[in-house]
Design an enzyme around this catalytic site. Structure first.
Site, short mmCIF file in Angstrom:
data_model
loop_
_atom_site.label_atom_id
_atom_site.label_comp_id
_atom_site.label_asym_id
_atom_site.label_seq_id
_atom_site.Cartn_x
_atom_site.Cartn_y
_atom_site.Cartn_z
N CYS A 129 52.22 2.79 -24.16
CA CYS A 129 53.21 1.73 -24.42
C CYS A 129 54.19 2.06 -25.53
CB CYS A 129 52.50 0.43 -24.73
SG CYS A 129 51.45 -0.15 -23.37
N CYS A 451 51.15 -1.39 -30.41
CA CYS A 451 49.89 -0.77 -30.01
C CYS A 451 50.12 -0.01 -28.71
CB CYS A 451 48.81 -1.83 -29.80
SG CYS A 451 49.22 -3.05 -28.53
#
Length: 468
Positions: A129, A451
């Site tokens: 991500c 994250c």
């Protein structure tokens, strides 16, 4: 005692002190000089601007495209927005997660399609991500080392058509079939393979290879560990959608570029996942992962998204030479990693104190926070972790907690829960939004954090460029 940070901030003919120790205070005699030389190579690196396609829920308007179509559109949009000459761009870096096998180096294919010279190198990076965060920091490294002066960093994800494979035994059979002569021998090979009851298909999943756990399941466990209730998660998700809707209606999401999709009558001009609802409506949804008692639902999770982004970064001297007015300096950044099983989504909690410490800043010095929202519970867990002395001492080997961001400065234009989260493209959106918010809100410093799968995290300090 008040922090000495930002005690003196003037851009022209003044002393400007933005870091804690006096050694880092620099006397400036021109509004074009930086307040501090970055540690990496001594060059100031600036963000000129960033753009993105509208982020759309997968299997909607973009469903018949290919990922390089989205990336190409973002690159062309950036060229139009900045009016930069393609000949001035020395390198293109694009992040992506689930790769289309036909365009494995999607950065190269998209840049060629967008009209860049065949002599402009390009490569693709992947870091879950935070893939386009990695694209940005890769470009920063190229410029800081003096190898380049102008780099485009971007990202793309296309969840409408992920690569679905035959099972391994069927793939092995297909390869062997090419070397098998005669229809009878080929039929015999097929029958023998099917007799083993092979898995027919392998479909990509948002799961950890090292643990086998789906990310949503991990998020559910994280919420339980930090005592985060379903109502807290739904309230935060509603906050994200409400703020994104407000920002969109006010025209603040100026990084969005219109996209005329071939074969579609209407031009796509805005994200289609922003849907303010009510806690009462959200509470009706059932648990999505740990059933029936889990707290993660479709309403308080980011959704599968198609989209692409791109930003132009340069050395400050090159930007000024070409007549650009940068939006921000890209300052310190860090990458962190921790236990991918029990701390999979705690990247921001680890990255935030580390990047603040590296920059010599405190939480109170930050004017704008842009954190990636994978799940509402993930955001709330990170906030609790950052506000816990116990967590700081026992898990992070720190003497005290870093504290929580001021929510009056936090994701005020919505986030991934509402705007959408094309895995490879979110990082550029975060950095561009941080720069735009600094200008709109008359702030000085922003902190971007995210994250990523694998228990990885990222943090970056963005500083507003002097605005005349």
């Amino acid at each position: 005692m008040a922090s000495p940070v930002l005690t003196a901030v003037k851009y022209a003919n003044a002393t400007r002190c933005i870091f804690r120790d006096a050694v880092r205070c620099v006397s400036t005699t021109s509004s074009l000089q930086s307040p501090r030389r970055p540690k990496t190579g001594g060059r100031n690196i600036v963000l000129i601007d960033g753009v993105r396609t509208p982020f759309l829920q997968s299997s909607t308007t973009y469903k018949n495209l290919m990922p390089h179509d989205l990336a190409r559109t973002a690159l062309k949009g950036l060229l139009k927005r900045t009016a930069v000459n393609t000949t001035d761009i020395e390198y293109v870096v694009i992040g992506t997660v689930i790769q289309e096998v036909n365009t494995s180096n999607i950065a190269r294919e998209a840049s060629l399609g967008a009209g860049f010279s065949q002599r402009t190198p390009a490569h693709t990076v992947t870091q879950a991500c935070i893939s386009s965060n990695q694209a940005i920091s890769t470009g920063v490294g190229m410029i800081a080392s003096g190898q380049m002066d102008a780099v485009i960093a971007g990202g793309v994800e296309f969840m409408s058509d992920v690569p679905i494979r035959w099972g391994r035994k069927l793939r092995q059979m297909a390869l062997k079939m090419n070397r098998t002569k005669g229809a009878q021998a080929q039929l015999s090979l097929l029958i023998r393979t099917l007799a083993t009851k092979p898995n027919l298909l392998e479909i990509p999943a948002v799961a950890e290879f090292s643990t086998g756990e789906v990310m949503g399941h991990s998020a559910d466990r994280l919420c339980a560990a930090f005592g985060i209730s379903r109502i807290e998660q739904d309230e935060y998700a509603l906050r994200s959608h409400t703020k994104a809707h407000w920002a969109s209606e006010k025209g603040l999401l100026s990084d969005v570029i219109p996209y005329k999709v071939p074969g579609v009558a209407e031009t796509v001009v805005k994200d289609n996942g922003i849907r303010p609802s009510s806690v009462e409506q959200m509470s009706k949804l059932k648990a999505a992962f740990i059933k029936p008692h889990g707290t993660i639902t479709a309403a308080n999770s980011s959704f599968l998204t198609d989209g692409a982004s791109a930003c132009l970064i340069m050395s400050e001297e090159k930007a000024l030479q070409l007549g650009f007015k940068p939006k921000a300096y890209l300052r310190e950044f860090v990458y962190v990693s921790q236990d991918p099983k029990d701390q999979l989504l705690l990247g921001p909690a680890y990255a935030t104190p580390k990047v603040l410490e590296k920059a010599g800043l405190a939480m109170s010095d930050i004017d704008v926070f842009e954190f990636h929202e994978a799940f509402a519970g993930q955001i709330l867990a990170n906030l609790k972790a950052m506000d816990s002395d116990y967590f700081a001492k026992n898990h992070m080997n720190r003497s005290e907690k870093v504290g929580t961001p001021d929510l009056s400065k936090f994701n005020l234009w919505g986030g991934s829960l509402s705007i959408g989260h094309p895995f490879g493209a979110t990082g550029v959106r975060l950095v561009t939004t941080a720069a735009n918010r600094l200008i709109d809100e008359d702030g000085q410093l922003a902190l971007v954090a995210a994250c990523a799968a694998g228990g990885i995290g990222h943090g970056m300090i963005v500083e507003r460029y002097p605005q005349k």
